[in-house]
Design an enzyme around this catalytic site. Sequence first.
Site, mmCIF file in Angstrom:
data_model
loop_
_atom_site.group_PDB
_atom_site.id
_atom_site.type_symbol
_atom_site.label_atom_id
_atom_site.label_comp_id
_atom_site.label_asym_id
_atom_site.label_seq_id
_atom_site.Cartn_x
_atom_site.Cartn_y
_atom_site.Cartn_z
ATOM 1 N N PHE A 188 0.856 -1.176 0.000
ATOM 2 C CA PHE A 188 0.000 0.000 0.000
ATOM 3 C C PHE A 188 0.903 1.242 0.000
ATOM 4 O O PHE A 188 1.810 1.334 0.825
ATOM 5 C CB PHE A 188 -0.906 -0.019 1.235
ATOM 6 C CG PHE A 188 -2.011 0.990 1.186
ATOM 7 C CD1 PHE A 188 -3.177 0.719 0.485
ATOM 8 C CD2 PHE A 188 -1.885 2.220 1.819
ATOM 9 C CE1 PHE A 188 -4.208 1.660 0.434
ATOM 10 C CE2 PHE A 188 -2.907 3.155 1.771
ATOM 11 C CZ PHE A 188 -4.071 2.878 1.072
ATOM 12 N N ASP A 244 1.053 -4.666 9.082
ATOM 13 C CA ASP A 244 -0.062 -3.752 8.821
ATOM 14 C C ASP A 244 -1.310 -4.607 8.629
ATOM 15 O O ASP A 244 -1.402 -5.409 7.695
ATOM 16 C CB ASP A 244 0.227 -2.899 7.578
ATOM 17 C CG ASP A 244 -0.825 -1.812 7.374
ATOM 18 O OD1 ASP A 244 -1.993 -2.015 7.792
ATOM 19 O OD2 ASP A 244 -0.492 -0.766 6.793
ATOM 20 N N TYR A 252 -11.451 2.394 9.815
ATOM 21 C CA TYR A 252 -12.622 2.710 8.984
ATOM 22 C C TYR A 252 -12.915 1.672 7.913
ATOM 23 O O TYR A 252 -13.834 1.854 7.136
ATOM 24 C CB TYR A 252 -12.464 4.104 8.342
ATOM 25 C CG TYR A 252 -11.177 4.315 7.569
ATOM 26 C CD1 TYR A 252 -10.994 3.776 6.310
ATOM 27 C CD2 TYR A 252 -10.134 5.069 8.116
ATOM 28 C CE1 TYR A 252 -9.813 3.969 5.611
ATOM 29 C CE2 TYR A 252 -8.950 5.261 7.431
ATOM 30 C CZ TYR A 252 -8.796 4.712 6.174
ATOM 31 O OH TYR A 252 -7.622 4.887 5.491
ATOM 32 N N LYS A 253 -12.137 0.586 7.863
ATOM 33 C CA LYS A 253 -12.410 -0.449 6.856
ATOM 34 C C LYS A 253 -13.365 -1.479 7.469
ATOM 35 O O LYS A 253 -14.505 -1.167 7.751
ATOM 36 C CB LYS A 253 -11.091 -1.039 6.370
ATOM 37 C CG LYS A 253 -10.326 -0.027 5.512
ATOM 38 C CD LYS A 253 -8.938 -0.450 5.141
ATOM 39 C CE LYS A 253 -8.295 0.628 4.276
ATOM 40 N NZ LYS A 253 -6.846 0.556 4.237
ATOM 41 N N ARG A 310 -12.314 -4.160 -7.247
ATOM 42 C CA ARG A 310 -12.307 -4.924 -5.991
ATOM 43 C C ARG A 310 -13.718 -5.084 -5.445
ATOM 44 O O ARG A 310 -14.525 -4.156 -5.501
ATOM 45 C CB ARG A 310 -11.488 -4.188 -4.911
ATOM 46 C CG ARG A 310 -10.032 -4.015 -5.206
ATOM 47 C CD ARG A 310 -9.282 -3.524 -3.978
ATOM 48 N NE ARG A 310 -9.814 -2.266 -3.436
ATOM 49 C CZ ARG A 310 -9.307 -1.631 -2.401
ATOM 50 N NH1 ARG A 310 -8.273 -2.133 -1.743
ATOM 51 N NH2 ARG A 310 -9.842 -0.502 -1.973
HETATM 52 C C1 LIG Z 1 -6.149 1.627 4.246
HETATM 53 C C2 LIG Z 1 -4.712 1.408 4.508
HETATM 54 C C3 LIG Z 1 -3.945 2.396 5.125
HETATM 55 C C4 LIG Z 1 -4.604 3.703 5.470
HETATM 56 O O1 LIG Z 1 -3.769 4.650 5.984
HETATM 57 P P1 LIG Z 1 -4.380 6.047 6.466
HETATM 58 O O2 LIG Z 1 -3.309 6.643 7.240
HETATM 59 O O3 LIG Z 1 -5.632 5.758 7.220
HETATM 60 O O4 LIG Z 1 -4.740 6.831 5.244
HETATM 61 C C5 LIG Z 1 -2.623 2.128 5.378
HETATM 62 N N1 LIG Z 1 -2.072 0.944 5.033
HETATM 63 C C6 LIG Z 1 -2.795 -0.026 4.427
HETATM 64 C C7 LIG Z 1 -2.150 -1.317 4.072
HETATM 65 C C8 LIG Z 1 -4.124 0.188 4.136
HETATM 66 O O5 LIG Z 1 -4.834 -0.751 3.528
#
Ligand SMILES: *Cc1c(COP(=O)(O)O)cnc(C)c1O
Length: 413
Positions: free
Chosen positions: A127, A198, A223-224, A372
């Site tokens: 990511f 992560d 938030y996911k 997705r």
């Molecule tokens: C969604 C996600 C993030 C989100 O990071 P934010 O700081 O909330 O924008 C980070 N890493 C991964 C792997 C994600 O899927």
Amino acid sequence: MTAITRDQCVELDRASPFAQSRARFVLPEGCIYMNGNSLGPLSDAARKRMAGAVDSEWGKGLIRSWNTAGWYDLPVRLGDKIARLVGAGEGEVVVTDSTSVNLFKVAAAAAALRPGRTKIISEKGNFPTDLYVLDGVSRFMEGGRRLVTYDRAEVIDAIDEDTAVVVLTHVHYVTAEMFDMAAVTKRAHDVGALIVWDLSHSVGAVEVQLNAANADFAVGCGYKYLNGGPGAPAFVFVANRHLADVRQPLSGWFGHAQPFAFVDDYTPAANIRRMMTGTPPVLSASALEAAVDLFAGVDMKALRAQSVRMSELFITLCEQRCAGFGLQLASPRDAVLRGSHVSLAHPDGYAIMQALIARGVIGDFRAPHFIRFGFTPLYLTCAEVWDAVETLQDIMATKAYAQPEFTKRLAVT
Ligand SMILES: *Cc1c(COP(=O)(O)O)cnc(C)c1O
């Protein structure tokens, strides 16, 4: 292969242990929501709690609510609730900041525990924020740390005696490929490296056992799959054995041993609060707490089993109904290697997703050509999965996606 009927899907829904759970979520009429892996939906509980936090706690309690409404304890109290979902112990998880900021703190703190080692290892195609933040960590740290990235097939073997920290995303945000957490953690430890997981695409979706895997650190998103709402705070895990030695670089007053002593010198809190920085976002953390409370009675093994059932159903239906349209499965076919979403690749992926959204099937698009679909048993049904594939089939067969309104790129995909 005999075709799966919609009636069979309705039967599967009747047998689902989560049949009653959907009523707890506030989903618009006529919408099949397959994007809980990106932004979980609103729940009735979160809405009520948010309203209460605004009107009563903030509106009436004012500053007193730090004590009387439990605002001060919220980050750790909520952290303990999330800990249950990721196989962590009490006092090992705190809710604070964003995933990006937490990754910075944790990666820098982990690297500092391995002085003399120069490498921070991650995966190419991780990511983006993870790679950007790690690049920032390597520039910020003294002593010549550098970020080195490898293709997924090579990253495990690349961990060596010069590696300070390995940072990997447990479930890949595009392909949903899932690492064997225990095996990779052991591989890192065998050469004396530390690991940061992560869990953004794992928490609330797949079974995670941080302590059983002997993980060192983790971060994850609120938030996911946790349904905390847009911009909900994230969380940090620090294994108890590291807590006393961890010093994170964003040493703000909320991470201090005595924030309200107002002294000049920084002394980190003895507990997990030392991973905090400044004042927590109380309103969004409140919504997140109400959403996380919906997981209280949920057996994660059963939830994962139902999500696998749904993704298998989706893939099989796509094989049966959408063959010949150039849609390629971009996720592992084997459910054991896959998280809780499925990606399909198609050169016109962006327009296809826009056409799906126009017909009420909400997934998302990830550049350059992936669409997705998230499988979230708490509010998605097998009948909806059937309907979604039916819609996809029609859009592909009629080439409805080729209309100009679907090809114009929006700011957020
Ligand atoms: C969604 C996600 C993030 C989100 O990071 P934010 O700081 O909330 O924008 C980070 N890493 C991964 C792997 C994600 O899927």
